[in-house]
Design an enzyme around this catalytic site. Structure first.
Site, short mmCIF file in Angstrom:
data_model
loop_
_atom_site.label_atom_id
_atom_site.label_comp_id
_atom_site.label_asym_id
_atom_site.label_seq_id
_atom_site.Cartn_x
_atom_site.Cartn_y
_atom_site.Cartn_z
N TYR A 228 0.84 -1.21 0.00
CA TYR A 228 0.00 0.00 0.00
C TYR A 228 0.87 1.25 0.00
O TYR A 228 0.64 2.19 -0.77
CB TYR A 228 -0.92 -0.01 1.23
CG TYR A 228 -1.70 1.28 1.43
CD1 TYR A 228 -2.78 1.60 0.61
CD2 TYR A 228 -1.34 2.18 2.44
CE1 TYR A 228 -3.48 2.79 0.78
CE2 TYR A 228 -2.04 3.37 2.62
CZ TYR A 228 -3.11 3.66 1.80
OH TYR A 228 -3.80 4.84 1.97
N VAL B 185 -9.09 1.53 12.91
CA VAL B 185 -9.14 1.20 14.34
C VAL B 185 -10.24 1.96 15.11
O VAL B 185 -10.94 1.35 15.94
CB VAL B 185 -7.73 1.38 14.99
CG1 VAL B 185 -7.23 2.81 14.90
CG2 VAL B 185 -7.73 0.91 16.43
P1 NAD Z 1 -12.93 4.47 1.63
O1 NAD Z 1 -12.65 3.02 1.37
O2 NAD Z 1 -14.06 4.82 2.51
O3 NAD Z 1 -13.06 5.26 0.26
C1 NAD Z 1 -12.46 4.85 -0.95
C2 NAD Z 1 -13.52 4.95 -2.04
O4 NAD Z 1 -12.93 4.61 -3.30
C3 NAD Z 1 -14.69 3.99 -1.81
O5 NAD Z 1 -15.91 4.66 -1.97
C4 NAD Z 1 -14.49 2.93 -2.90
O6 NAD Z 1 -15.70 2.32 -3.32
C5 NAD Z 1 -13.83 3.75 -3.99
N1 NAD Z 1 -13.06 2.90 -4.91
C6 NAD Z 1 -12.20 1.90 -4.59
N2 NAD Z 1 -11.72 1.33 -5.71
C7 NAD Z 1 -12.29 1.99 -6.76
C8 NAD Z 1 -12.21 1.84 -8.15
N3 NAD Z 1 -11.42 0.89 -8.71
N4 NAD Z 1 -12.93 2.66 -8.94
C9 NAD Z 1 -13.73 3.62 -8.39
N5 NAD Z 1 -13.86 3.80 -7.07
C10 NAD Z 1 -13.14 2.98 -6.26
O7 NAD Z 1 -11.54 5.04 2.22
P2 NAD Z 1 -11.18 6.49 2.77
O8 NAD Z 1 -10.67 6.30 4.14
O9 NAD Z 1 -12.28 7.45 2.51
O10 NAD Z 1 -9.92 6.83 1.85
C11 NAD Z 1 -9.96 7.77 0.79
C12 NAD Z 1 -8.55 7.96 0.27
O11 NAD Z 1 -7.70 8.44 1.29
C13 NAD Z 1 -7.88 6.70 -0.25
O12 NAD Z 1 -7.10 7.05 -1.38
C14 NAD Z 1 -6.98 6.28 0.88
O13 NAD Z 1 -5.89 5.51 0.43
C15 NAD Z 1 -6.55 7.63 1.39
N6 NAD Z 1 -6.09 7.64 2.79
C16 NAD Z 1 -6.98 7.43 3.79
C17 NAD Z 1 -6.52 7.45 5.10
C18 NAD Z 1 -7.47 7.24 6.26
O14 NAD Z 1 -7.01 7.32 7.41
N7 NAD Z 1 -8.76 7.01 6.06
C19 NAD Z 1 -5.16 7.68 5.39
C20 NAD Z 1 -4.29 7.88 4.32
C21 NAD Z 1 -4.76 7.89 3.03
#
Ligand code: NAD
Length: 330
Positions: free
Chosen positions: A151, A195
């Site tokens: 990742y 978490v």
């Molecule tokens: P989440 O899983 O709730 O949201 C991700 C969204 O992307 C989902 O709605 C999913 O259906 C969509 N998705 C996944 N694969 C896809 C595809 N192939 N085509 C179209 N849509 C697709 O996660 P989140 O926590 O909201 O994360 C959003 C972004 O932030 C991500 O890029 C994640 O890597 C990044 N991020 C999140 C955190 C965190 O703490 N939540 C930390 C660092 C980075």
């Protein structure tokens, strides 16, 4: 604030997810036209249900691994907030190929589509996991280590591609390295749940949550409102020197996992006093986990005028109140 976005069209990829749906909501409140591209891999229709009837909201159900879909989504768009990805370190360790496809090939498709459709700025979700095995604290944007998971590699490659698209095609980008984001609509269910929501639902069901390791690992837990603010600042900044770089998106403070779990139990006990008796358990450390994570937010403060609205505890209190209202019967 952010009035310049009123007559703009913003594409939010992953808009049905936790962070994406909060971005859609904030933009709709400002008066932007919002296009949401999502394949519902980990996102949910319920997250965007209230927006579906709005005339300035458009849902494209599709996959970022398909270039044609990305091209269609970018048509007539001013700004992209690219959130779609497969999150979770353990998920990427179990299935690196799919994480790579979505997080790298999908990201590249989105950059190409943004370039071809003259998108003004491409702001994307980067990650604190890019700091990898670097032990220096606080984390400053310029000092990173070796990635500790597939990742983390995908998120670092995103930064390399974004930088290259500026050099090669003059596409303006900003990467936001999110640090453990939490808040309303973060999914508490599934094997790869984060978490905080996972512990919330366990406490609410009087089940003991399990901390991986002794609980002394620490995180710069960041409330969703701070993340929304950073995204809005990134698409509206008129400071040319703020573009084409990456920013820590955090509070600049850290909390141990033990202390987070205890705060959570205390806040939830205000709603149900029986929760105060639920014990906290410990298990083995998890592969790919960074021991400590604390961001310097000086760069974002200086270049983007970022000023986090919520400390960890203030955010946690709001998140608990939201979960209490929405998860009662799950
Ligand atoms: P989440 O899983 O709730 O949201 C991700 C969204 O992307 C989902 O709605 C999913 O259906 C969509 N998705 C996944 N694969 C896809 C595809 N192939 N085509 C179209 N849509 C697709 O996660 P989140 O926590 O909201 O994360 C959003 C972004 O932030 C991500 O890029 C994640 O890597 C990044 N991020 C999140 C955190 C965190 O703490 N939540 C930390 C660092 C980075």
């Amino acid at each position: 604030m952010f009035k310049t976005l009123q007559n703009k069209t913003v594409l939010v990829t992953g808009g049905a997810g936790f962070i994406g749906s909060n971005l859609c909501e904030a933009l709709l409140n400002i008066g932007s036209t919002v296009v949401c591209l999502d394949n519902f891999a980990t996102g949910h229709k319920k997250n965007i249900a209230p927006f579906l009837s709005l005339k300035n909201f458009k849902l494209i159900e599709g996959d970022i691994r398909d270039l044609k879909t990305c091209q269609e989504a970018c048509l007539g768009v001013d700004f992209v907030l690219h959130q779609a990805a497969l999150g979770s370190v353990p998920r990427s360790i179990e299935d690196p190929v799919t994480s790579n496809d979505v997080n790298i090939s999908g990201f590249l498709n989105m950059l190409v589509a943004a370039r071809d459709n003259d998108v003004k700025r491409f702001v994307y979700a980067a990650s604190s996991s890019t700091y990898g095995d670097s032990e220096s604290l606080p984390k400053v944007e310029e000092v990173i280590g070796k990635p500790l998971s597939p990742y983390a590699i995908t998120k670092y490659v995103n930064e390399l591609y974004a930088d290259n698209f500026k050099r090669t095609y003059d596409l303006d980008t900003i990467g936001l390295r999110y640090f453990n984001v939490f808040g309303r609509r973060q999914d508490p269910n599934g094997a790869y749940a984060a978490v905080i929501p996972k512990f919330v639902i366990q406490f609410m069901n009087y089940e003991s949550p399990t901390i991986n390791g002794d609980g002394t690992f620490s995180r710069d837990f960041t409330y969703i409102d701070n993340v929304v603010q950073m995204n809005l600042l990134a698409i509206t900044t008129e400071n040319d020197e703020a573009l084409n770089t990456v920013y820590n998106t955090a509070v600049g403070d850290r909390t141990t996992i033990t202390s987070m779990a205890e705060d959570l139990r205390n806040f939830l006990s205000e709603y149900d006093s029986k929760i105060a008796e639920v014990a906290i358990k410990h298990g083995p450390n998890r592969k790919g986990d960074i021991p400590h994570s604390l961001a310097s937010i000086e760069k974002a403060k200086k270049k983007l005028n970022y000023n986090p609205s919520h400390t960890f505890k203030a955010g946690l209190k709001e998140a608990v109140s939201w979960y209490w209202e929405h998860l009662q019967n799950s």
